[in-house]
Write a protein that holds these residues in place. Structure first.
Motif, mmCIF file in Angstrom:
data_model
loop_
_atom_site.group_PDB
_atom_site.id
_atom_site.type_symbol
_atom_site.label_atom_id
_atom_site.label_comp_id
_atom_site.label_asym_id
_atom_site.label_seq_id
_atom_site.Cartn_x
_atom_site.Cartn_y
_atom_site.Cartn_z
ATOM 1 N N ASN A 580 0.839 -1.195 0.000
ATOM 2 C CA ASN A 580 0.000 0.000 0.000
ATOM 3 C C ASN A 580 0.877 1.250 0.000
ATOM 4 O OD1 ASN A 580 -1.758 2.103 0.551
ATOM 5 N ND2 ASN A 580 -3.056 0.854 1.884
ATOM 6 N N PRO A 581 0.827 2.070 -1.054
ATOM 7 C CA PRO A 581 1.647 3.288 -1.100
ATOM 8 C C PRO A 581 1.365 4.233 0.064
ATOM 9 C CG PRO A 581 0.710 2.797 -3.257
ATOM 10 C CD PRO A 581 0.056 1.876 -2.289
ATOM 11 N N LYS A 582 0.112 4.228 0.554
ATOM 12 C CA LYS A 582 -0.223 5.095 1.688
ATOM 13 C C LYS A 582 0.538 4.655 2.925
ATOM 14 C CE LYS A 582 -4.844 6.510 0.176
ATOM 15 N NZ LYS A 582 -6.286 6.507 0.517
ATOM 16 N N ASP A 583 0.639 3.325 3.138
ATOM 17 C CA ASP A 583 1.400 2.810 4.272
ATOM 18 C C ASP A 583 2.864 3.198 4.150
ATOM 19 O OD1 ASP A 583 -0.807 1.701 5.394
ATOM 20 O OD2 ASP A 583 -0.420 -0.335 4.684
ATOM 21 N N ALA A 584 3.399 3.061 2.935
ATOM 22 C CA ALA A 584 4.807 3.404 2.721
ATOM 23 C C ALA A 584 5.048 4.878 3.024
ATOM 24 C CB ALA A 584 5.208 3.082 1.283
ATOM 25 N N SER A 585 4.130 5.729 2.587
ATOM 26 C CA SER A 585 4.265 7.163 2.844
ATOM 27 C C SER A 585 4.185 7.464 4.332
ATOM 28 C CB SER A 585 3.174 7.933 2.088
ATOM 29 O OG SER A 585 3.218 9.310 2.392
ATOM 30 N N LYS A 586 3.252 6.800 5.017
ATOM 31 C CA LYS A 586 3.076 7.009 6.459
ATOM 32 C C LYS A 586 4.339 6.585 7.212
ATOM 33 C CE LYS A 586 0.890 3.921 8.745
ATOM 34 N NZ LYS A 586 -0.161 3.008 9.258
ATOM 35 N N ILE A 587 4.880 5.424 6.850
ATOM 36 C CA ILE A 587 6.065 4.909 7.541
ATOM 37 C C ILE A 587 7.280 5.761 7.234
ATOM 38 C CG2 ILE A 587 7.641 2.940 7.627
ATOM 39 C CD1 ILE A 587 5.144 1.175 7.255
ATOM 40 N N GLU A 588 7.368 6.262 6.007
ATOM 41 C CA GLU A 588 8.493 7.137 5.660
ATOM 42 C C GLU A 588 8.462 8.412 6.495
ATOM 43 O OE1 GLU A 588 10.456 9.557 1.886
ATOM 44 O OE2 GLU A 588 8.926 8.041 1.526
ATOM 45 N N LYS A 589 7.282 9.006 6.642
ATOM 46 C CA LYS A 589 7.163 10.227 7.448
ATOM 47 C C LYS A 589 7.517 9.954 8.898
ATOM 48 C CE LYS A 589 3.620 12.469 4.594
ATOM 49 N NZ LYS A 589 2.196 12.907 4.534
ATOM 50 N N ALA A 590 7.024 8.840 9.431
ATOM 51 C CA ALA A 590 7.314 8.496 10.826
ATOM 52 C C ALA A 590 8.800 8.255 11.030
ATOM 53 C CB ALA A 590 6.517 7.258 11.227
ATOM 54 N N THR A 591 9.421 7.603 10.057
ATOM 55 C CA THR A 591 10.860 7.312 10.170
ATOM 56 C C THR A 591 11.670 8.595 10.158
ATOM 57 O OG1 THR A 591 10.530 5.189 9.068
ATOM 58 C CG2 THR A 591 12.774 6.036 9.151
ATOM 59 N N ARG A 592 11.337 9.495 9.255
ATOM 60 C CA ARG A 592 12.093 10.753 9.162
ATOM 61 C C ARG A 592 11.913 11.604 10.421
ATOM 62 N NH1 ARG A 592 14.324 11.568 4.347
ATOM 63 N NH2 ARG A 592 13.584 10.318 2.587
ATOM 64 N N LYS A 593 10.738 11.502 11.017
ATOM 65 C CA LYS A 593 10.493 12.264 12.244
ATOM 66 C C LYS A 593 11.244 11.648 13.413
ATOM 67 C CE LYS A 593 6.744 13.880 15.240
ATOM 68 N NZ LYS A 593 5.283 13.873 15.461
ATOM 69 N N GLU A 594 11.234 10.327 13.493
ATOM 70 C CA GLU A 594 11.844 9.629 14.626
ATOM 71 C C GLU A 594 13.362 9.611 14.543
ATOM 72 O OE1 GLU A 594 11.474 5.278 16.884
ATOM 73 O OE2 GLU A 594 10.539 5.614 14.939
ATOM 74 N N PHE A 595 13.875 9.446 13.327
ATOM 75 C CA PHE A 595 15.326 9.340 13.139
ATOM 76 C C PHE A 595 15.783 10.425 12.166
ATOM 77 C CE2 PHE A 595 13.691 5.011 13.805
ATOM 78 C CZ PHE A 595 14.333 4.694 14.983
ATOM 79 N N ALA A 596 15.945 11.632 12.675
ATOM 80 C CA ALA A 596 16.311 12.753 11.812
ATOM 81 C C ALA A 596 17.655 12.546 11.131
ATOM 82 C CB ALA A 596 16.335 14.050 12.627
#
Length: 946
Positions: A580-596
Motif C-alpha cells: 500500500n503506497p499510503k502505508d509506505a508514505s506514512k512509515i516514511e514520514k514516521a521514520t524521518r520524524k523519529e530518526f532525523a
C-alpha cells in the motif's frame, strides 16, 4: 598516554578481529577436560531468515550463559544450526523461478529440489554470519542443518518407530489450509488480524408440517442465525442451541431447510452456543470451522466439504456456485439469499480473520487427509517430568502455561503439501494401501510386496517435527547401543538449559520434551529429558510496547544498531515491500520524524548490554534506542577509564603482589565493593536474571570504580609525599580491580572486555590466550569490609553534601570552604576523623569543625547526611545583595504556594466536600510552607546583619 589503545572508543576496529581469533583458535569448542558440562542448543533459525530483534535478544542471553559457564570451568558446548524452513524456503525459490517464468511443476520435484539446494549453498549462510556479528560463541565446527543426511536419518527413524508403535496414523481431519500455498500450516503460521467485516443474519425456515414441543405449528416460522461466512451455509450440518436456552427448548429436534439448497438439517442442543451472543442459535458446518467440527463429532453430523484445494467451490455445492472462488461465491450467495428473502439484515462487525503469515491470504479451515501423531500417550511422561522437577521453567509462572496446554492437547498434524522438506517415508500401492519404512527396499521386504508397483507419499513433514528432535539429533543420536559410546551425546545430553520465547512453548518446547523422553534413554532405560531448565524470555517490542511489524514501520534491525545506518537507507528498508503506497508514505514520514539523522553506530557490546539489561521476568521487552545510547556511553566510560589507568601506570612501578598493609580506605572499600559485585553477578547468572547482572556491573564500574575510586587515587598518585611503595600498590589495585571487572562483564560485553583485557592483564601477570578462557570471578568474603563500606558511605555523603551546597550557592570549585558539622554522635565522630583527610582533599574543604546539638550556627547553607547536618557558613563567601535577591524570589514562590493552599482551606465548600484525608494533606502542606517561609525570612534577616 598509552600507545596500546586508541584515543577514541571505536568498536568496529576490533570486533571482527576478535571474533575471527576466537573461532579460528577453536575457543568455542568443548575441551572434554572438565568434570562438569554445560550445553545449550541454538533454537534453529530459518535458513531463509535474516537477523531481527528477537534473534538478537535470544542469542545474547544464550551467549552470556555460555560464556559464563565456560569461564566457570565447565566443559561447554553451544550447539548451533539452522532449520530448513519448509514453506519459507520453497516460497523464496519459487519466487525466483517465477521471475524467469518457470514454476516448480515445470521442473518436476527432483529438479526443483536441486534448485533449492543450490540456493541454500549460495544464500543459506546469511543468518549464521549475522549471528557471528552478535558475538555468539557457537561451536561452528559442529554446525548442523535439519536436512543434513544424518539428521534426516534420525527423522525417518523416529517416524517409522512411532508408526510401528501406533502413534502415527493417517486420517481425514480439519486443518488450517493455505489456499495460495496449497498446504496445511500450523497455528503458529497463522496471523489473526483485527478487521472490519460484516455479520449476515439469515433465516432457516422450518420444514412444513411440524409442531413444536407445545403442539404449536411451525409452518411459516424460521430459525435465525448470524454468520460472518455465508458461503459455508451450503455445507451446514445442523443448527445448535444451548440446552438451557428456554427460547429454543420447544424446537430442539425439529428440522429446518438449508437456504439455497435442497437439504434439511436438525436443530440440536449442545453446550457450545452462547445464549448471550447474537440470537443464541448457531449454524454448525463441521467441514469448515474447528469448533463446528468438534460439535459435529459429538453428534455424528454429516461432514460436507464445499471447497477444492485452491479455494474454489467443488461439486458438493449447488451447480450455480461450482467453480467460483470462495469470495466470489460469497457475493453471489448474498445476492441469492436476498432474492429469496432468506437474508434478514447485514450489520458491520469487528472480527479476527486468519491469514497465512507467509502467503498473506485468508486461511481456510479445510477437511483433508493428513498424517498425525497421537499425542496423549507422549504427553503423560512430559507432564510428569515437569511435575517432579526434572525440568524447571524460569520464570516459574510458565509451568502453569505448559501444563494447561499439555492437559488439553490435541493430536499433531505433521504432514505438509510441499516438496522441500523431509519426505514422508510411506508408500502406496495401486489400491491405496499404505506401507511405512525407512526406504522402499525395507518396505518391500517388511511387507513382502515383491514387484508390486509403489509410489512414495508426496507430502513432507512439518518443519517442527525435525525441530522436536533437535537436542539429540544434533548430538549424533542413532537409537542404538552405539549411543552409549558417543562422547558428545554422553557429555552434553540432557542439555543444561533451553532459552526461548513463551510463544513457542507448545510448538517447540513441549514437543521436544515429548519426543526426547520417548526416544532417548539412559542405559537402565530411564527416559532422558532434553534440557533441565527452560528459560522463557519475553518478546521484544518497541519503546511504546507495540509489536514490531513492517506494516507499523517500527521494526529495528540489530545490525543497523551495531553498524549504524543513514536516514535514506533506513527509510528504504522500512518501506520496501509494502503493497500500500499510503502505508509506505506514512512509515516514511514516521521514520524521518523519529530518526532525523538515521541510527548511530552503537557497536555490538552496547546492543548486547541493552538486551541483558532488559532481560527481566516480564513477557514484554520494551526496546528503547535511548537505552542503547546510554550503554554505548557506558562502553565509552570503560574505555576512557582504562586510558586514565594506563596513563597513570605505564612506565611506573606496579606492585607484583597484593599488600593489604598498604591499603587505605579507598582500596579497602573498592575491593570490598568488588566482592559484593561478584556475589551479585554470580547469583544473577545462576538465577537467570541477566538484568540484575547488568545492573550490578554497571553500578560498580561506572558509579564506584570510575566516579569514586579513580578520583580517590588522583591525589595519592600526584602527591610527592606519598611513598613509591604505596603508589605501586595503588597502581596494582587500579589494574587488578579493572581486570576483574572486565571478566565479570565479559559474558555480556565480549569484545570491549577482550580488547582491554589483552592490554592490562599482562601488566599484573594475569595474561592468557583470551579473557573468555580465564576464570570467572568468585567473591572472597574475607575481603569484604563493612567498616570500610560504612566509612566510605559517610565520605560520599559528606562530599555530596558539600558539592550540592557549592552548586546551589554557585561557589566555584577553586574556593576552599569552611564546614561545620552538627548532630554528630561519638561513633560518627570517630568515623569522620578517619576519613577527614580524604574529605578535605576531595571536597576542597579548608576547615572542619563541630557544633553541639542545639548550638546556634552562623548563617549557612546546609544539607543533611543521615541525621547529621552539614553547614557551610556564608560570611565571606557570598555577595549579600545577590543572595538577598535570590532569597526574595524563593520567598515570593513559597508565599504564592501558601496563599493558594490557604485559600483552598478557607473555602467552606472544599472542606465540606473533600475527603478528610485530602484536607489533612493540604493542612500539612500549609504547615510545611509556613516553616519554609519563616526560615527564608530568618536567612534574609541574618544576611542583612552580615
Amino acid at each position: 598516554m598509552s600507545s596500546q589503545m586508541s584515543l577514541v572508543y571505536n568498536p568496529s576496529s576490533f570486533e571482527s578481529k576478535w571474533y575471527k581469533t576466537w573461532e579460528e583458535n577453536g575457543y568455542f569448542r568443548p575441551s572434554f577436560d572438565k568434570q562438569q558440562s554445560f550445553s545449550i542448543v541454538l533454537p534453529p533459525p530459518n535458513v531463509t531468515g535474516s537477523l531481527h530483534m528477537g534473534h538478537g535478544f535470544n542469542n545474547t542471553i544464550m551467549d552470556a550463559l555460555t560464556r559464563y559457564h565456560r569461564m566457570k570451568g565447565c566443559n561447554t558446548l553451544w550447539q548451533g544450526g539452522t532449520d530448513h524452513a519448509g514453506i519459507a524456503t520453497q516460497m523464496v525459490v519459487e519466487r525466483q523461478l517465477g521471475l524467469q517464468g518457470i514454476s516448480r511443476h515445470d521442473l518436476g520435484r527432483e529438479k526443483f529440489l536441486e534448485k533449492v539446494w543450490q540456493w541454500k549453498e549460495q544464500s543459506g549462510s546469511t543468518m549464521t554470519n549475522q549471528i557471528r556479528r552478535l558475538g555468539s560463541s557457537i561451536d561452528w565446527s559442529r554446525e548442523r542443518f535439519t536436512m543434513d543426511e544424518d539428521l534426516s536419518q534420525v527423522v525417518k527413524e523416529v517416524f517409522v518407530r512411532l508408526h510401528e508403535q501406533g502413534l502415527i496414523y493417517r486420517g481425514k481431519r480439519l486443518v488450517n489450509w493455505d489456499i495460495k500455498l496449497q498446504t496445511a500450516i500450523s497455528d503458529l503460521e497463522v496471523e489473526n488480524r483485527d478487521e472490519k467485516g460484516f455479520m449476515y443474519h439469515v433465516r432457516y425456515p422450518f420444514v412444513a408440517g411440524q409442531t413444536d414441543a407445545n403442539g404449536l405449528s411451525l409452518d411459516g416460522k424460521y430459525m435465525h442465525i448470524a454468520t460472518t461466512r455465508p458461503e459455508t451455509i451450503l455445507a451446514d450440518g445442523c443448527l445448535a442451541v444451548h440446552p438451557d436456552d428456554e427460547r429454543y427448548t420447544a424446537v430442539v429436534g425439529k428440522m429446518v431447510h438449508v437456504p439455497l439448497t435442497d437439504r434439511v438439517i436438525p436443530v440440536l442442543a449442545d453446550e457450545y452456543p452462547d445464549p448471550e451472543f447474537g440470537t443464541g442459535c448457531v449454524k454448525i458446518t463441521p467441514a469448515h470451522d474447528f469448533n463446528d467440527y468438534e460439535v459435529g463429532q459429538r453428534h455424528d453430523i454429516e461432514i460436507i466439504n464445499l471447497m477444492n484445494l485452491d479455494g474454489t467451490m467443488n461439486n458438493n455445492a449447488p451447480a450455480a456456485y461450482r467453480g467460483l472462488d470462495r469470495f466470489d461465491a460469497r457475493t453471489k450467495i448474498i445476492e441469492d439469499l436476498t432474492t429469496h428473502e432468506f437474508l434478514e439484515k447485514i450489520e458491520p462487525h469487528e472480527l479476527k480473520r486468519p491469514y497465512g503469515d507467509r502467503s498473506g491470504v485468508v486461511i481456510e479451515p479445510l477437511l483433508t487427509d493428513q498424517w498425525y501423531v497421537k499425542i496423549a500417550p507422549l504427553a503423560k511422561t512430559a507432564i510428569e517430568a515437569v511435575q517432579d522437577g526434572r525440568i524447571k521453567f524460569v520464570p516459574e509462572q510458565y509451568t502453569n502455561m505448559y501444563m494447561a496446554w499439555m492437559r488439553d492437547i490435541q493430536d499433531w498434524c505433521i504432514s505438509r503439501q510441499l516438496w522441500w522438506g523431509h519426505r514422508i517415508p510411506a508408500w502406496y500401492d495401486e489400491v491405496g494401501n499404505v506401507y511405512v519404512g525407512r526406504d522402499e527396499k525395507e518396505v518391500r521386504q517388511k511387507y513382502q510386496l515383491g514387484d508390486v508397483a509403489l509410489r512414495q507419499d508426496e507430502d513432507v513433514l512439518d518443519t517442527w517435527f525435525s525441530s522436536a528432535l533437535w537436542t539429540f539429533s544434533t548430538l549424533g543420536w542413532t537409537g542404538t547401543d552405539a549411543d552409549f559410546d558417543n562422547e558428545i551425546l554422553q557429555n552434553f545430553h540432557p542439555t543444561s538449559v533451553l532459552v526461548t520465547g513463551f510463544d513457542i512453548i507448545f510448538f517447540w518446547v513441549a514437543r521436544m520434551i515429548m519426543m526426547t523422553m520417548h526416544f532417548v534413554k539412559d542405559k537402565d532405560g530411564t527416559p532422558q529429558v532434553p534440557f533441565k531448565t527452560v528459560y522463557v524470555h519475553g518478546l521484544v517490542r518497541d519503546a511504546e510496547g507495540q509489536k514490531m511489524s513492517k506494516s507499523k514501520g517500527n521494526v529495528l534491525d540489530p545490525l543497523d544498531l551495531i553498524d549504524g545506518i543513514d536516514l535514506e537507507s533506513l527509510v528504504a528498508k522500512r518501506t520496501t515491500g509494502l503493497m500500500n503506497p499510503k502505508d509506505a508514505s506514512k512509515i516514511e514520514k514516521a521514520t524521518r520524524k523519529e530518526f532525523a539523522e538515521g541510527i548511530a553506530a552503537f557497536g555490538t557490546d552496547a546492543v548486547r548490554f541493552t538486551f541483558c539489561a532488559l532481560a527481566n521476568t516480564g513477557r514484554d521487552i520494551r526496546f528503547d534506542l535511548k537505552r542503547v545510547e546510554g550503554y554505548r556511553n557506558f562502553c565509552n566510560k570503560i574505555w576512557n577509564a582504562t586510558r586514565f589507568v594506563l596513563m597513570n601506570v605505564e612506565g611506573k612501578t606496579i606492585a607484583k603482589e597484593a599488600r593489604a598493609d598498604l591499603w587505605e580506605l579507598p582500596e579497602r572499600w573498592i575491593v570490598s565493593r568488588l566482592q559484593k559485585c561478584e556475589q551479585a553477578v554470580n547469583l544473577a547468572f545462576d538465577t537467570y536474571r541477566l538484568d540484575l547482572a547488568a545492573q550490578a556491573i554497571y553500578d560498580f564500574i561506572w558509579n564506584e570504580y570510575c566516579d569514586w575510586y579513580l578520583e580517590l587515587t588522583k591525589p595519592v598518585l600526584a602527591d610527592e609525599q606519598v611513598s613509591e611503595e604505596r603508589k605501586a600498590e595503588v597502581r596494582r589495585v587500579l589494574l587488578s580491580v579493572l581486570e576483574v571487572a572486565l571478566r565479570l562483564a565479559h559474558p555480556l560485553m565480549p569484545f570491549i572486555t577482550e580488547e582491554i583485557w589483552q592490554v592490562i592483564a599482562p601488566m599484573i601477570d594475569r595474561g592468557g590466550k583470551s579473557i573468555m578462557l580465564s576464570q570467572f570471578p568468585v567473591a572472597d568474603e574475607q575481603k569484604i569490609s563493612e567498616q570500610a563500606e560504612s566509612d566510605m558511605a559517610w565520605l560520599q555523603g559528606l562530599i555530596g553534601a558539600v558539592r550540592n551546597i557549592r552548586g546551589e550557592m554557585k561557589l566555584g570549585n577553586g574556593v576552599k570552604l569552611p564546614v561545620l558539622l552538627q548532630n554528630i554522635n561519638q561513633n560518627e565522630h570517630d568515623t569522620i576523623v578517619r576519613i577527614e583527610p580524604l574529605f578535605k582533599a576531595l571536597a576542597k574543604v579548608e576547615s572542619l569543625d563541630y557544633l553541639a546539638s542545639g548550638e546556634k550556627a552562623p548563617l549557612s547553607s546546609s544539607a543533611v547526611v543521615g541525621s547529621a547536618v552539614v553547614l557551610v557558613p556564608m560570611k565571606g563567601l557570598i555577595d549579600p545583595t545577590a543572595e538577598l535577591g535570590r532569597l526574595q524570589k524563593e520567598l515570593d514562590k513559597l508565599t504564592k504556594q501558601h496563599d493558594q493552599i490557604a485559600g483552598k482551606l478557607a473555602n467552606e465548600g472544599f472542606v465540606a466536600k473533600a475527603p478528610p484525608a485530602v484536607v489533612e494533606v493540604e493542612k500539612a502542606k500549609l504547615a510545611e510552607l509556613i516553616g519554609q517561609i519563616d526560615k527564608v525570612r530568618a536567612n534574609m534577616q541574618e544576611i542583612d546583619n552580615l
